[in-house]
Design a protein around this motif. Structure first.
Motif, PDB file in Angstrom:
ATOM      1  N   LEU A   1      -0.266  -1.473   0.099  1.00  0.00           N
ATOM      2  CA  LEU A   1       1.037  -1.479  -0.569  1.00  0.00           C
ATOM      3  C   LEU A   1       1.483  -2.884  -0.948  1.00  0.00           C
ATOM      4  O   LEU A   1       2.244  -3.057  -1.898  1.00  0.00           O
ATOM      5  CB  LEU A   1       2.084  -0.830   0.341  1.00  0.00           C
ATOM      6  CG  LEU A   1       1.992   0.687   0.468  1.00  0.00           C
ATOM      7  CD1 LEU A   1       2.906   1.177   1.582  1.00  0.00           C
ATOM      8  CD2 LEU A   1       2.335   1.358  -0.833  1.00  0.00           C
ATOM      9  N   LEU A   2       1.030  -3.902  -0.223  1.00  0.00           N
ATOM     10  CA  LEU A   2       1.430  -5.273  -0.521  1.00  0.00           C
ATOM     11  C   LEU A   2       0.608  -5.923  -1.630  1.00  0.00           C
ATOM     12  O   LEU A   2       1.010  -6.960  -2.161  1.00  0.00           O
ATOM     13  CB  LEU A   2       1.353  -6.125   0.746  1.00  0.00           C
ATOM     14  CG  LEU A   2       2.437  -5.856   1.783  1.00  0.00           C
ATOM     15  CD1 LEU A   2       2.137  -6.618   3.060  1.00  0.00           C
ATOM     16  CD2 LEU A   2       3.804  -6.215   1.252  1.00  0.00           C
ATOM     17  N   LEU A   3      -0.529  -5.336  -1.979  1.00  0.00           N
ATOM     18  CA  LEU A   3      -1.334  -5.912  -3.055  1.00  0.00           C
ATOM     19  C   LEU A   3      -0.580  -5.859  -4.376  1.00  0.00           C
ATOM     20  O   LEU A   3       0.070  -4.857  -4.686  1.00  0.00           O
ATOM     21  CB  LEU A   3      -2.652  -5.153  -3.205  1.00  0.00           C
ATOM     22  CG  LEU A   3      -3.701  -5.405  -2.129  1.00  0.00           C
ATOM     23  CD1 LEU A   3      -4.868  -4.451  -2.322  1.00  0.00           C
ATOM     24  CD2 LEU A   3      -4.179  -6.836  -2.161  1.00  0.00           C
TER      25      LEU A   3
ATOM     26  N   LEU B   1      -0.655 -12.875   4.350  1.00  0.00           N
ATOM     27  CA  LEU B   1       0.326 -12.092   3.586  1.00  0.00           C
ATOM     28  C   LEU B   1       0.892 -12.885   2.426  1.00  0.00           C
ATOM     29  O   LEU B   1       1.096 -12.343   1.342  1.00  0.00           O
ATOM     30  CB  LEU B   1       1.439 -11.612   4.506  1.00  0.00           C
ATOM     31  CG  LEU B   1       1.085 -10.479   5.445  1.00  0.00           C
ATOM     32  CD1 LEU B   1       2.245 -10.166   6.381  1.00  0.00           C
ATOM     33  CD2 LEU B   1       0.686  -9.244   4.674  1.00  0.00           C
ATOM     34  N   ALA B   2       1.129 -14.174   2.639  1.00  0.00           N
ATOM     35  CA  ALA B   2       1.635 -15.006   1.536  1.00  0.00           C
ATOM     36  C   ALA B   2       0.610 -15.096   0.411  1.00  0.00           C
ATOM     37  O   ALA B   2       0.958 -15.075  -0.773  1.00  0.00           O
ATOM     38  CB  ALA B   2       1.993 -16.397   2.052  1.00  0.00           C
ATOM     39  N   THR B   3      -0.657 -15.161   0.769  1.00  0.00           N
ATOM     40  CA  THR B   3      -1.703 -15.213  -0.250  1.00  0.00           C
ATOM     41  C   THR B   3      -1.788 -13.903  -1.013  1.00  0.00           C
ATOM     42  O   THR B   3      -1.960 -13.886  -2.232  1.00  0.00           O
ATOM     43  CB  THR B   3      -3.060 -15.512   0.407  1.00  0.00           C
ATOM     44  OG1 THR B   3      -2.964 -16.757   1.108  1.00  0.00           O
ATOM     45  CG2 THR B   3      -4.177 -15.588  -0.611  1.00  0.00           C
ATOM     46  N   ILE B   4      -1.677 -12.795  -0.312  1.00  0.00           N
ATOM     47  CA  ILE B   4      -1.780 -11.484  -0.958  1.00  0.00           C
ATOM     48  C   ILE B   4      -0.576 -11.216  -1.848  1.00  0.00           C
ATOM     49  O   ILE B   4      -0.706 -10.721  -2.965  1.00  0.00           O
ATOM     50  CB  ILE B   4      -1.924 -10.376   0.106  1.00  0.00           C
ATOM     51  CG1 ILE B   4      -3.294 -10.464   0.756  1.00  0.00           C
ATOM     52  CG2 ILE B   4      -1.734  -9.000  -0.510  1.00  0.00           C
ATOM     53  CD1 ILE B   4      -3.464  -9.543   1.941  1.00  0.00           C
ATOM     54  N   VAL B   5       0.619 -11.529  -1.360  1.00  0.00           N
ATOM     55  CA  VAL B   5       1.838 -11.143  -2.053  1.00  0.00           C
ATOM     56  C   VAL B   5       2.119 -12.018  -3.268  1.00  0.00           C
ATOM     57  O   VAL B   5       2.605 -11.534  -4.289  1.00  0.00           O
ATOM     58  CB  VAL B   5       3.029 -11.166  -1.067  1.00  0.00           C
ATOM     59  CG1 VAL B   5       4.350 -10.972  -1.787  1.00  0.00           C
ATOM     60  CG2 VAL B   5       2.844 -10.080  -0.025  1.00  0.00           C
TER      61      VAL B   5
END
Length: 89
Positions: free
Chosen positions: A28-30, A82-86
């Motif tokens: 869902l975060l991608l 998460l920062a990299t993905i978002v």
């Protein structure tokens, strides 16, 4: 019947549910073309539930100091992942 063997399957199910929630959270975060704020919030919620599930399994590395160092390093790694993905570049 050994009491320790009765607890182990429940811990395994909780761990499996936590892994599934984490996988759903990352999906869902991608970044997607039809991305909405609701999907990101749901992804963050699933991620938080997964972390609570992992913590609730009661697994320990040994002493409190070892656990503290591991949680600190793991937290930094998760936040940066998460920062990299978002973020979109």
């Amino acid at each position: 019947m050994d009491p320790a063997s009765a607890v182990a399957p429940q811990s395994g199910l909780l761990l499996a549910a936590s892994v599934a929630a984490l996988a759903g959270s990352l999906w869902l975060l991608l970044p997607k073309s039809g991305d909405t704020v609701a999907s990101r919030r749901l992804g963050i919620l699933f991620g938080a539930l997964a972390l609570v599930g992992f913590a609730a399994t009661g697994r320990s590395l040994g002493s409190l100091g070892n656990d503290g160092v591991f949680v600190t390093v793991a937290g930094v790694a998760l936040v940066s992942a998460l920062a990299t993905i978002v973020t979109r570049s």
